[in-house]
Motif scaffolding. Sequence first.
Motif, PDB file in Angstrom:
ATOM      1  N   LEU A 199      17.631 -12.744  10.472  1.00 55.35           N
ATOM      2  CA  LEU A 199      18.320 -11.451  10.322  1.00 55.35           C
ATOM      3  C   LEU A 199      17.366 -10.302  10.626  1.00 55.35           C
ATOM      4  O   LEU A 199      17.765  -9.288  11.191  1.00 55.35           O
ATOM      5  CB  LEU A 199      18.915 -11.302   8.905  1.00 55.35           C
ATOM      6  CG  LEU A 199      19.965 -12.348   8.511  1.00 55.35           C
ATOM      7  CD1 LEU A 199      20.403 -12.153   7.059  1.00 55.35           C
ATOM      8  CD2 LEU A 199      21.191 -12.279   9.426  1.00 55.35           C
ATOM      9  N   GLN A 200      16.092 -10.476  10.283  1.00 55.20           N
ATOM     10  CA  GLN A 200      15.105  -9.432  10.580  1.00 55.20           C
ATOM     11  C   GLN A 200      14.813  -9.361  12.082  1.00 55.20           C
ATOM     12  O   GLN A 200      14.311  -8.367  12.578  1.00 55.20           O
ATOM     13  CB  GLN A 200      13.795  -9.703   9.829  1.00 55.20           C
ATOM     14  CG  GLN A 200      13.913  -9.438   8.338  1.00 55.20           C
ATOM     15  CD  GLN A 200      12.584  -9.646   7.612  1.00 55.20           C
ATOM     16  OE1 GLN A 200      11.721 -10.391   8.070  1.00 55.20           O
ATOM     17  NE2 GLN A 200      12.437  -8.996   6.467  1.00 55.20           N
ATOM     18  N   LEU A 201      15.112 -10.458  12.790  1.00 52.32           N
ATOM     19  CA  LEU A 201      14.858 -10.493  14.237  1.00 52.32           C
ATOM     20  C   LEU A 201      16.086 -10.068  15.037  1.00 52.32           C
ATOM     21  O   LEU A 201      16.077 -10.128  16.264  1.00 52.32           O
ATOM     22  CB  LEU A 201      14.435 -11.917  14.647  1.00 52.32           C
ATOM     23  CG  LEU A 201      13.101 -12.393  14.057  1.00 52.32           C
ATOM     24  CD1 LEU A 201      12.965 -13.907  14.190  1.00 52.32           C
ATOM     25  CD2 LEU A 201      11.925 -11.710  14.746  1.00 52.32           C
ATOM     26  N   GLY A 202      17.165  -9.688  14.341  1.00 52.47           N
ATOM     27  CA  GLY A 202      18.340  -9.167  15.043  1.00 52.47           C
ATOM     28  C   GLY A 202      19.569 -10.055  15.005  1.00 52.47           C
ATOM     29  O   GLY A 202      20.610  -9.684  15.539  1.00 52.47           O
ATOM     30  N   ALA A 203      19.475 -11.261  14.401  1.00 51.63           N
ATOM     31  CA  ALA A 203      20.668 -12.113  14.289  1.00 51.63           C
ATOM     32  C   ALA A 203      21.658 -11.471  13.326  1.00 51.63           C
ATOM     33  O   ALA A 203      21.272 -10.690  12.442  1.00 51.63           O
ATOM     34  CB  ALA A 203      20.286 -13.507  13.794  1.00 51.63           C
ATOM     35  N   ALA A 303       5.251 -18.846  17.849  1.00 50.13           N
ATOM     36  CA  ALA A 303       4.168 -18.163  17.132  1.00 50.13           C
ATOM     37  C   ALA A 303       4.530 -16.705  16.864  1.00 50.13           C
ATOM     38  O   ALA A 303       4.121 -16.131  15.855  1.00 50.13           O
ATOM     39  CB  ALA A 303       2.878 -18.243  17.947  1.00 50.13           C
ATOM     40  N   ARG A 304       5.341 -16.120  17.748  1.00 56.22           N
ATOM     41  CA  ARG A 304       5.732 -14.721  17.574  1.00 56.22           C
ATOM     42  C   ARG A 304       6.792 -14.561  16.490  1.00 56.22           C
ATOM     43  O   ARG A 304       6.747 -13.638  15.690  1.00 56.22           O
ATOM     44  CB  ARG A 304       6.266 -14.203  18.911  1.00 56.22           C
ATOM     45  CG  ARG A 304       6.290 -12.700  19.035  1.00 56.22           C
ATOM     46  CD  ARG A 304       6.497 -12.258  20.464  1.00 56.22           C
ATOM     47  NE  ARG A 304       7.769 -12.717  21.003  1.00 56.22           N
ATOM     48  CZ  ARG A 304       7.922 -13.310  22.183  1.00 56.22           C
ATOM     49  NH1 ARG A 304       6.888 -13.515  22.950  1.00 56.22           N
ATOM     50  NH2 ARG A 304       9.111 -13.682  22.602  1.00 56.22           N
ATOM     51  N   GLN A 305       7.762 -15.468  16.453  1.00 55.33           N
ATOM     52  CA  GLN A 305       8.902 -15.219  15.558  1.00 55.33           C
ATOM     53  C   GLN A 305       8.868 -16.036  14.262  1.00 55.33           C
ATOM     54  O   GLN A 305       9.699 -15.821  13.393  1.00 55.33           O
ATOM     55  CB  GLN A 305      10.232 -15.433  16.286  1.00 55.33           C
ATOM     56  CG  GLN A 305      10.558 -16.876  16.633  1.00 55.33           C
ATOM     57  CD  GLN A 305      11.840 -16.990  17.451  1.00 55.33           C
ATOM     58  OE1 GLN A 305      12.371 -16.002  17.943  1.00 55.33           O
ATOM     59  NE2 GLN A 305      12.350 -18.196  17.579  1.00 55.33           N
ATOM     60  N   MET A 306       7.901 -16.949  14.159  1.00 55.81           N
ATOM     61  CA  MET A 306       7.799 -17.748  12.932  1.00 55.81           C
ATOM     62  C   MET A 306       6.430 -17.500  12.299  1.00 55.81           C
ATOM     63  O   MET A 306       5.455 -17.262  13.019  1.00 55.81           O
ATOM     64  CB  MET A 306       7.922 -19.245  13.261  1.00 55.81           C
ATOM     65  CG  MET A 306       9.189 -19.633  13.986  1.00 55.81           C
ATOM     66  SD  MET A 306       9.196 -21.378  14.515  1.00 55.81           S
ATOM     67  CE  MET A 306       9.558 -22.219  12.969  1.00 55.81           C
ATOM     68  N   SER A 307       6.352 -17.607  10.980  1.00 50.57           N
ATOM     69  CA  SER A 307       5.045 -17.459  10.336  1.00 50.57           C
ATOM     70  C   SER A 307       4.383 -18.822  10.126  1.00 50.57           C
ATOM     71  O   SER A 307       3.282 -18.912   9.597  1.00 50.57           O
ATOM     72  CB  SER A 307       5.204 -16.720   9.011  1.00 50.57           C
ATOM     73  OG  SER A 307       6.095 -17.432   8.183  1.00 50.57           O
ATOM     74  N   GLY A 308       5.059 -19.894  10.532  1.00 52.57           N
ATOM     75  CA  GLY A 308       4.527 -21.254  10.473  1.00 52.57           C
ATOM     76  C   GLY A 308       5.498 -22.121  11.246  1.00 52.57           C
ATOM     77  O   GLY A 308       6.580 -21.654  11.608  1.00 52.57           O
ATOM     78  N   PHE A 309       5.130 -23.393  11.500  1.00 49.00           N
ATOM     79  CA  PHE A 309       5.917 -24.178  12.457  1.00 49.00           C
ATOM     80  C   PHE A 309       6.780 -25.249  11.795  1.00 49.00           C
ATOM     81  O   PHE A 309       7.456 -26.003  12.476  1.00 49.00           O
ATOM     82  CB  PHE A 309       4.978 -24.785  13.495  1.00 49.00           C
ATOM     83  CG  PHE A 309       4.173 -23.734  14.217  1.00 49.00           C
ATOM     84  CD1 PHE A 309       4.776 -22.911  15.158  1.00 49.00           C
ATOM     85  CD2 PHE A 309       2.834 -23.528  13.904  1.00 49.00           C
ATOM     86  CE1 PHE A 309       4.047 -21.915  15.806  1.00 49.00           C
ATOM     87  CE2 PHE A 309       2.098 -22.548  14.549  1.00 49.00           C
ATOM     88  CZ  PHE A 309       2.702 -21.729  15.502  1.00 49.00           C
ATOM     89  N   GLY A 310       6.722 -25.341  10.483  1.00 51.38           N
ATOM     90  CA  GLY A 310       7.644 -26.220   9.777  1.00 51.38           C
ATOM     91  C   GLY A 310       7.198 -27.666   9.688  1.00 51.38           C
ATOM     92  O   GLY A 310       6.089 -28.024  10.101  1.00 51.38           O
ATOM     93  N   GLY A 311       8.097 -28.487   9.155  1.00 52.86           N
ATOM     94  CA  GLY A 311       7.763 -29.871   8.834  1.00 52.86           C
ATOM     95  C   GLY A 311       8.494 -30.900   9.669  1.00 52.86           C
ATOM     96  O   GLY A 311       8.479 -32.093   9.350  1.00 52.86           O
ATOM     97  N   MET A 312       9.157 -30.468  10.756  1.00 53.12           N
ATOM     98  CA  MET A 312       9.906 -31.406  11.594  1.00 53.12           C
ATOM     99  C   MET A 312       9.184 -31.621  12.923  1.00 53.12           C
ATOM    100  O   MET A 312       8.674 -30.663  13.519  1.00 53.12           O
ATOM    101  CB  MET A 312      11.299 -30.834  11.907  1.00 53.12           C
ATOM    102  CG  MET A 312      12.187 -30.666  10.707  1.00 53.12           C
ATOM    103  SD  MET A 312      12.577 -32.222   9.883  1.00 53.12           S
ATOM    104  CE  MET A 312      13.425 -33.136  11.175  1.00 53.12           C
TER     105      MET A 312
END
Length: 396
Positions: A199-203, A303-312
């Motif tokens: 939502l912060q990225l415009g969705a 890297a731009r839109q996430m603060s980490g890459f997750g667990g999948m």
Amino acid sequence: MVIPLTREPSFATRCVHAGEGHNPYGAHATPIYQTSTYVFESAEQAAATFSGGPGYRYIRSAPNTPTHAAFIEKISSLESGEAALAFSSGMAAETAVILSHLAAGDHLLSANVIYGGTYGLFSTLFPKFGIDVSFVDTTDPEGVSASLHENTKMIFLETPANPTMAVSDIAAISRIAREAGALLVVDNTFATPYFQRPLQLGADIVVESCTKYIGGHGDLLGGVAVASKELIQRMKRPSLLAGGTMGTHEAWLCLRGLKTLHLRMERHQENAMQLATFLQNHPKVEKVNYPGLAVHPQHLVAARQMSGFGGMLSFEVKGGVEAGRTLMNRLKLCSLAVSLGSVDTLVEHPASMTHAVMPKEMREQLGIADGLVRVSVGIEGGEDIIADLEQGLDGI
Ligand code: LCS
């Protein structure tokens, strides 16, 4: 949130405190209000509530119960949304979003790499009711622009996507959607609000399967949609009528699960990064899909839109489907199971399990090869997960 703070609390503080504390007896943990209906003080109060006034009336009608209200407040805060609705599953959340915002004659532009169930819903169910659906590569914003129709009313994508971990640029696609007068819906199940806030990225709307990281322990089925007050208001009546409301016990489990989301996600990610690096260097592994690896085709967007890459992550073993089967049958610590986002490591084979519904040619074109194995990396000791996969690969 009832804690008095002089500044905007951090994500971790909101995981623990947002939505909590609304009960008349001072119970430390939010109670499970196990009730289907509510008793009114007068006929006038009942009439006022039923004509849109505040208050609870019946469990299917949001805000359902005070337990749901607490969960909704917490997840809205974490996703940086204004309001939310809780559903009986991720699929019910998606269905309610579509039923509320689209009608016969509208076009839905969907990402081509999505959960198999979502693909089934979009390709078989909605076209029966006159909604035109096309599946497009949303990792390429220009391709999305070129695939818009006159009647495109919604763009739906998952990022990172199930199971290839394809990443779409949310901000770029939100600009395309806005210009076209379409809503952008992002399935945030893989990243969770800890690593990505669409939502912060415009969705316009975020949907999530709560069955996964939100509950976090593999013991519930649930879904949620988070958005502005206005968009959620538009969804309330269709959701009430469609009836896929979250159960009260599930709302409570989600509320409790979210209290440790930030801690769990850190560990999921740490283990996933270690495992991805191990697999990338393994001679029996053809290819590893993890957005945290520099070789991932959309690593920079991630890297731009996430603060980490997750667990999948997912990977292809050399030797195709047979080698993949041998590996999965040899695993001891990791369980062979669908679903994801649980504290324990789950391994599955998309081509024969979660994505079996997709035509084989489509799967192959999208990189869902017969030898692809998906791992939902748990929060066990990372070295134990690696050791299990290592002994599994040794048997190929
Ligand atoms: N969105 C994503 C990204 C999912 O992975 C799933 C389920 C759903 C929505 C639907 O949520 P549900 O109705 O199950 O709560 N994904 C599953 C998977 O990969 N294996 O089993 C279920």
